[in-house]
Design an enzyme around this catalytic site. Structure first.
Site, short mmCIF file in Angstrom:
data_model
loop_
_atom_site.label_atom_id
_atom_site.label_comp_id
_atom_site.label_asym_id
_atom_site.label_seq_id
_atom_site.Cartn_x
_atom_site.Cartn_y
_atom_site.Cartn_z
CB THR A 124 38.95 26.10 64.10
OG1 THR A 124 38.60 25.23 65.27
CG2 THR A 124 38.49 25.73 62.76
CG ASN A 156 38.09 30.14 65.51
OD1 ASN A 156 38.88 29.98 64.61
ND2 ASN A 156 37.94 29.61 66.59
CE LYS A 205 34.37 23.53 64.28
NZ LYS A 205 35.50 23.95 65.22
CG ASP A 206 31.48 29.40 58.79
OD1 ASP A 206 32.55 29.13 59.31
OD2 ASP A 206 30.69 30.12 59.04
NE ARG A 207 36.22 28.14 63.21
CZ ARG A 207 35.01 28.08 64.06
NH1 ARG A 207 34.10 28.56 63.46
NH2 ARG A 207 35.00 27.48 65.21
#
Length: 566
Positions: A96, A117, A179-181
């Site tokens: 991701t 990640n 998602k934060d990323r």
């Protein structure tokens, strides 16, 4: 690193071939010379760039389920946009964070510095998270040590940063994700990221971007839209016959208290609106509904696409639920199939909203994915494919035992975050050994391990000696000299690093993980059609930079997709 990658063999369905007949390369029957059209550079700039990233969406799912899409979402993109069937996340570790970092930087991991990640810090030997930054905290939310709060570990700029720079910071760049990323790496250095908080169900930003939320965010949070799904049930959208080709739900190993087949209900065990419930929403279509709902609020709150300065804005939306669904059930599952159909309808609704707010003729839309997905090993085995899971901890323990027996130098693999393994070079030198001698011994042992296809060593990668194979090129791009491991291990096709007996994962250089959708739609700028040319996700940033008339990001190595331009 120059881009010299042979286009891989890619089988197109009859549907794709048929669509090509009316695509960008179709000849006109009118022999009369056409009047000269204005060049793309003379056209008005888009008012809004919308970049959609569907987390964990393989290209083959778009092709396989195309006939079932509605009229206004994915089908609209396929019919009215330029669609590359042979597009790839062209690096060897397909996860991701790396995929999201590539989308708007146009850079490979060896430059952008997001190598996973999570990865091991080579100095502290501690595991770090791709978007963690202890200097910042979530606004109004609990912040744990490794939560994602800033783009500090992204070592390059992005398209949004260039757009902000060219406009004197008048352009607005907003990114939203489950998602934060997903949000932070799309937002770049100077945009603003909002991410789903699985303890409260809010979307929040961090102190890297601001000290307090703007009024529109506060109003949105006060409405508690996340609570409307409590007690709701996810049932199949289509008639039973539509799912006839999907894998049997019996392939998914049942776990105590975890549903493995429809219907799925969303609640908490204690009957309260709490973290248990908000966390459960992540594996449902409701997470994507909430993400797009918040994106609507951002469009209205920031007036995106109607910038009073007359400059374009950029909105990045990363839709996370498909990844969670595919991890749990596999892309061959009825759940994954149904989720994509639901997401298609959600996108149609969102495009309808933008039509009213901005006018879709003023919008350039890009849809892609951060990575694809392999089938679950159980499903692959049913297709007579050699597929299993590799227990990475057991593999490393066996490797350490082998090296200790051979060299009598103690534990030489100090840490690992697969596919990266770190060697203790100080111990190697203290024992009077040569680095490449130890690396090669480790590689030979690993190559004899069941499920391992290839191993690349630091000495090999530093000497640019990974070979000119497609795999070698992709793995070199994924390796960052300063922070990556001393060994990079690649599993065999359809094998992956994991434990347990259910679900699947991604991260390989194989086509099922790299081949992702790449669709660009923009009526004034883009020629619709099905394109069979090889393309990469890193081509998105240079292409959008061309349309926006701004500099491409500094580390971008993609090309402008000139064949799509009007």
């Amino acid at each position: 690193m120059t881009r010299k990658l042979p286009a891989p063999q890619h089988l197109l369905s009859a549907l794709v071939l048929a669509s090509c007949m009316g695509g960008a390369n179709a000849a006109t029957a009118d022999s009369k010379p056409a009047a000269a059209k204005p060049a793309a550079s003379a056209a008005a700039q888009p008012k809004l760039i919308l970049v959609l990233v569907v987390d964990g969406l393989p290209q083959e799912q778009v092709q396989r389920y195309r006939d079932q899409f509605g009229q206004g979402g994915l089908r609209r993109l396929l019919d009215q946009g330029a669609w590359f069937s042979n597009a790839h996340q062209a690096h060897g570790i397909t996860v991701t964070a790396i995929g999201h970092a590539a989308v708007l930087s146009g850079a490979y991991p060896y430059q952008h510095g997001v190598i996973g990640n999570n990865w091991i810090d080579p100095v502290s030997h501690e595991q770090v998270y791709c978007t963690e930054d202890s200097a910042h905290r979530y606004i109004g939310e609990e912040t744990k040590a490794h939560d994602g709060t800033s783009p500090a570990k992204l070592r390059v700029d992005t398209l949004g940063d260039q757009l902000r720079y060219a406009s004197g910071n008048r352009a607005k760049v907003v990114a939203v994700s489950g998602k934060d990323r997903g949000a932070i790496l799309l937002g770049g250095k100077s945009g603003t990221a909002y991410m789903y908080m699985d303890k409260t169900g809010n979307f929040a930003s961090s102190s890297y971007y601001m000290q307090s939320h703007p009024e529109w965010v506060q109003r949105y949070q006060a409405g508690k839209p996340q609570d409307r799904y409590y007690g709701k049930t996810w049932r199949p959208l289509l008639a039973d016959a539509a799912y006839a080709g999907d894998a049997s739900e019996d392939l998914v190993q049942a776990k105590p208290g975890v549903a493995t087949r429809f219907p799925f209900s969303y609640y908490s065990d204690n009957g309260q609106l709490d973290a248990d419930y908000y966390n459960r929403l992540k594996g449902s279509p409701f997470l994507d509904e909430l993400t797009l709902d918040f994106a609507r609020a951002a469009v209205a709150g920031e007036n995106l696409g109607n910038n009073p300065a007359g400059v374009p804005d950029l909105l990045g939306v990363s839709l996370s639920a498909h990844d969670y669904v595919n991890h749990a059930f596999g892309p061959e599952s009825k759940m994954s199939h149904d989720h994509l159909q639901r997401l298609d309808r959600m996108l149609a609704s969102f495009f309808g909203y933008l039509e009213q707010r901005v006018g879709m003729d003023n919008v350039v839309v890009v849809l892609t994915a951060d990575h694809g997905f392999p089938n679950t090993p159980e499903f692959a085995q049913g297709q007579h494919i050699d597929a299993q899971r590799v227990d990475g901890d057991k593999m490393v323990a066996a490797l350490n035992a082998q090296l200790e027996a051979k060299f009598k130098a103690g534990k030489l693999v100090t840490s690992w975050s697969l596919p990266n393994l770190h060697l203790d070079y100080a111990a190697v030198e203290k024992a009077g050994l040569k680095r490449d001698e130890v690396e090669n011994a480790a590689a030979r042992f690993l190559l004899d391990t069941k499920g391992i296809a290839q191993v690349y060593t630091r000495s090999q990668l530093e000497a640019n000696g990974a070979g000119e194979t497609r795999m070698g090129t992709l793995m070199r791009r994924a390796w960052h000299r300063q922070i990556s491991g001393d060994l990079m291990v690649v599993t065999k096709p359809y094998w992956y690093f994991g434990k347990g007996g259910s679900g699947t994962s991604h991260g390989s250089p194989y086509a099922y993980d790299t081949n992702v959708p790449l669709i660009i739609m923009g009526k004034q700028w883009i020629k619709p059609g099905a394109y069979s040319q090889y393309a990469e996700v890193v081509d998105i940033a240079p292409t959008l930079a061309h349309l926006l008339r701004v500099r491409p990001p500094a580390a971008a190595e993609g090309r402008v997709l000139t064949e799509t331009l009007r």
